[in-house]
Design a protein around this motif. Structure first.
Motif, PDB file in Angstrom:
ATOM      1  N   LEU A 124       3.321 -30.805  -7.412  1.00  9.72           N
ATOM      2  CA  LEU A 124       2.598 -30.427  -8.621  1.00  9.72           C
ATOM      3  C   LEU A 124       2.187 -28.961  -8.609  1.00  9.72           C
ATOM      4  O   LEU A 124       2.071 -28.336  -9.669  1.00  9.72           O
ATOM      5  N   ARG A 125       1.959 -28.415  -7.410  1.00  7.26           N
ATOM      6  CA  ARG A 125       1.629 -26.986  -7.321  1.00  7.26           C
ATOM      7  C   ARG A 125       2.836 -26.115  -7.621  1.00  7.26           C
ATOM      8  O   ARG A 125       2.696 -24.930  -7.918  1.00  7.26           O
ATOM      9  N   GLY A 126       4.034 -26.694  -7.501  1.00  3.31           N
ATOM     10  CA  GLY A 126       5.252 -25.948  -7.769  1.00  3.31           C
ATOM     11  C   GLY A 126       5.552 -24.885  -6.744  1.00  3.31           C
ATOM     12  O   GLY A 126       6.295 -23.940  -6.998  1.00  3.31           O
ATOM     13  N   ALA A 127       4.947 -25.016  -5.570  1.00  6.96           N
ATOM     14  CA  ALA A 127       5.127 -24.008  -4.523  1.00  6.96           C
ATOM     15  C   ALA A 127       6.107 -24.517  -3.473  1.00  6.96           C
ATOM     16  O   ALA A 127       6.162 -25.700  -3.175  1.00  6.96           O
ATOM     17  N   SER A 128       6.863 -23.615  -2.920  1.00  5.21           N
ATOM     18  CA  SER A 128       7.869 -23.995  -1.927  1.00  5.21           C
ATOM     19  C   SER A 128       7.391 -23.783  -0.496  1.00  5.21           C
ATOM     20  O   SER A 128       8.030 -24.239   0.445  1.00  5.21           O
ATOM     21  N   GLU A 129       6.253 -23.083  -0.329  1.00  5.25           N
ATOM     22  CA  GLU A 129       5.808 -22.809   1.036  1.00  5.25           C
ATOM     23  C   GLU A 129       5.204 -24.059   1.661  1.00  5.25           C
ATOM     24  O   GLU A 129       4.947 -25.058   0.985  1.00  5.25           O
ATOM     25  N   SER A 130       4.980 -23.993   2.956  1.00  8.11           N
ATOM     26  CA  SER A 130       4.393 -25.117   3.673  1.00  8.11           C
ATOM     27  C   SER A 130       2.963 -25.344   3.216  1.00  8.11           C
ATOM     28  O   SER A 130       2.251 -24.420   2.819  1.00  8.11           O
ATOM     29  N   MET A 131       2.546 -26.609   3.260  1.00  8.28           N
ATOM     30  CA  MET A 131       1.224 -26.963   2.762  1.00  8.28           C
ATOM     31  C   MET A 131       0.687 -28.158   3.528  1.00  8.28           C
ATOM     32  O   MET A 131       1.454 -29.046   3.931  1.00  8.28           O
ATOM     33  N   ALA A 132      -0.615 -28.179   3.738  1.00 18.21           N
ATOM     34  CA  ALA A 132      -1.282 -29.374   4.254  1.00 18.21           C
ATOM     35  C   ALA A 132      -2.258 -29.864   3.197  1.00 18.21           C
ATOM     36  O   ALA A 132      -2.835 -29.067   2.453  1.00 18.21           O
ATOM     37  N   TYR A 133      -2.415 -31.167   3.137  1.00 14.39           N
ATOM     38  CA  TYR A 133      -3.400 -31.781   2.256  1.00 14.39           C
ATOM     39  C   TYR A 133      -4.457 -32.415   3.137  1.00 14.39           C
ATOM     40  O   TYR A 133      -4.157 -33.284   3.951  1.00 14.39           O
ATOM     41  N   LEU A 134      -5.693 -31.952   3.006  1.00 15.46           N
ATOM     42  CA  LEU A 134      -6.806 -32.454   3.806  1.00 15.46           C
ATOM     43  C   LEU A 134      -7.655 -33.367   2.942  1.00 15.46           C
ATOM     44  O   LEU A 134      -8.242 -32.921   1.949  1.00 15.46           O
ATOM     45  N   ASN A 135      -7.716 -34.643   3.307  1.00 18.50           N
ATOM     46  CA  ASN A 135      -8.477 -35.618   2.540  1.00 18.50           C
ATOM     47  C   ASN A 135      -9.848 -35.806   3.181  1.00 18.50           C
ATOM     48  O   ASN A 135      -9.968 -36.280   4.309  1.00 18.50           O
ATOM     49  N   LEU A 136     -10.883 -35.408   2.436  1.00 13.71           N
ATOM     50  CA  LEU A 136     -12.264 -35.586   2.877  1.00 13.71           C
ATOM     51  C   LEU A 136     -12.877 -36.703   2.042  1.00 13.71           C
ATOM     52  O   LEU A 136     -13.209 -36.512   0.870  1.00 13.71           O
ATOM     53  N   GLY A 137     -13.000 -37.856   2.632  1.00 17.61           N
ATOM     54  CA  GLY A 137     -13.572 -39.000   1.947  1.00 17.61           C
ATOM     55  C   GLY A 137     -14.474 -39.741   2.895  1.00 17.61           C
ATOM     56  O   GLY A 137     -15.205 -39.140   3.679  1.00 17.61           O
ATOM     57  N   THR A 138     -14.413 -41.063   2.870  1.00 19.61           N
ATOM     58  CA  THR A 138     -15.140 -41.860   3.852  1.00 19.61           C
ATOM     59  C   THR A 138     -14.707 -41.466   5.253  1.00 19.61           C
ATOM     60  O   THR A 138     -15.517 -41.349   6.168  1.00 19.61           O
ATOM     61  N   GLY A 139     -13.391 -41.267   5.419  1.00 18.18           N
ATOM     62  CA  GLY A 139     -12.827 -40.746   6.654  1.00 18.18           C
ATOM     63  C   GLY A 139     -12.167 -39.409   6.395  1.00 18.18           C
ATOM     64  O   GLY A 139     -12.268 -38.837   5.300  1.00 18.18           O
ATOM     65  N   VAL A 140     -11.492 -38.897   7.407  1.00 14.38           N
ATOM     66  CA  VAL A 140     -10.824 -37.592   7.308  1.00 14.38           C
ATOM     67  C   VAL A 140      -9.394 -37.743   7.822  1.00 14.38           C
ATOM     68  O   VAL A 140      -9.171 -38.251   8.920  1.00 14.38           O
ATOM     69  N   ALA A 141      -8.435 -37.311   7.018  1.00 14.10           N
ATOM     70  CA  ALA A 141      -7.032 -37.347   7.427  1.00 14.10           C
ATOM     71  C   ALA A 141      -6.298 -36.260   6.668  1.00 14.10           C
ATOM     72  O   ALA A 141      -6.833 -35.669   5.720  1.00 14.10           O
ATOM     73  N   ALA A 142      -5.074 -36.004   7.068  1.00 12.50           N
ATOM     74  CA  ALA A 142      -4.295 -34.965   6.396  1.00 12.50           C
ATOM     75  C   ALA A 142      -2.827 -35.347   6.390  1.00 12.50           C
ATOM     76  O   ALA A 142      -2.367 -36.155   7.204  1.00 12.50           O
TER      77      ALA A 142
END
Length: 313
Positions: A124-142
């Motif tokens: 959705l960002r339309g970017a080709s570079e590397s990316m991490a998604y960090l989920n901050l919720g009840t727990g933490v994961a990426a």
């Protein structure tokens, strides 16, 4: 992969399913939310109902749907389509893909919800570079994405930054270690440490910190420094260009974002090396209401294997 045009993606959470229908060119044709059932049979029924309701509201026949992808919490056997230990859904072991496919007659694929969100956010960002998604919720994961591909690692645990210990003398984590990143910035761990009743404990912590409560100030610092540690680990270990932060705690808005950026800048001031990385400039907050998780699930549903690059369109 099916030649039928429409891809459906489902983000299955503990209380609701976010469902999207995606055209071949990536346009979102329709979106709806429905409640999630509790227990294995109810989860399957909820998914079947979500797909049929989405088709009806979007004006599609079920035969127009070429694939369905599901992002769901828990341990996921991607090849087998099985979900294990999705405790917030009452699921111990569920052959989800096979049961859903038998009910609707279309191919299903299943992925961990955070990995699905990572892929969706990257596309959705339309970017080709590397990316991490960090989920901050009840727990933490990426989740980590390189070139449109989810990076899983040797055993599927790439991105599990929540269970990296950064303080061996810190609070006990549910995984059995002490001082994990999740104990600092996971909503569940913060609520437990706060120990006071309230529907929104992390917001209560920030409000109390603003009012000068010493315990709340310490926990607010933990939140910001813990999230900054997660960003630091993701960049130093995977060398991603950008870390997109999502999850329930992003509802805190600038109170979260500004605190993480300040913690990253403070780290940089103490280290010439960290200063060169400019981490405070490499984070983004996922837009409120983003369909990233469901959209990523739709892309995964259309993929042939978990090693295939999943293209947009």
């Amino acid at each position: 992969m099916s030649t039928r045009p429409v891809r459906v993606g489902l983000d299955v959470g503990g209380t609701k399913i976010d469902a999207v229908a995606v055209a071949p060119d990536g346009e979102i044709l329709g979106r709806l939310r429905r409640p999630t059932g509790w227990g294995e049979d109810a989860v399957v029924d909820s998914i079947v109902q979500a797909v049929t309701a989405l088709a009806r509201e979007t004006g599609l026949a079920l035969t127009d749907i070429g694939s369905v992808g599901i992002g769901i919490p828990g341990v996921v056997d991607v090849d087998g389509g099985r979900v294990i230990h999705a405790v917030n859904l009452g699921v111990e072991s569920l052959d989800l893909a096979a049961r859903a496919q038998a009910a609707l007659g279309m191919p299903f694929r299943v992925e961990n919800d955070v990995k699905a969100a990572a892929l969706g956010a990257a596309v959705l960002r339309g970017a080709s570079e590397s990316m991490a998604y960090l989920n901050l919720g009840t727990g933490v994961a990426a989740g980590i994405v390189f070139g449109g591909r989810i990076h899983r690692g040797a055993r599927g645990t790439a991105g599990e930054v929540g269970h990296i210990s950064v303080d061996p003398n810190g609070r006990l984590c549910g995984c059995g270690q002490r001082g994990c990143i999740e104990t600092f910035c996971g909503g569940g761990a913060l609520a437990k440490a706060w120990g006071r009743p309230g529907a929104l404990p992390v917001q209560d912590i920030l409000d109390a910190a603003d009012a000068g409560d010493p315990a709340a100030i310490a926990l607010r610092d933990d939140l910001h420094h813990g999230a900054a540690a997660a960003v630091r680990v993701l960049v130093l270990s995977a060398d991603v260009e950008t870390v997109v932060i999502g999850g329930g705690l992003t509802a805190l808005g600038s109170r979260l974002e500004d605190g993480i950026r300040a913690a990253l800048r403070a780290d940089a001031e103490r280290s010439a090396f960290m200063s060169t990385l400019r981490l405070d400039e490499r984070i983004e907050i996922l837009a409120a209401g983003s369909p990233a998780a469901a959209f990523g699930a739709a892309l995964i549903g259309a993929s042939v294997s978990e090693k295939e690059i999943v293209f947009h369109g």
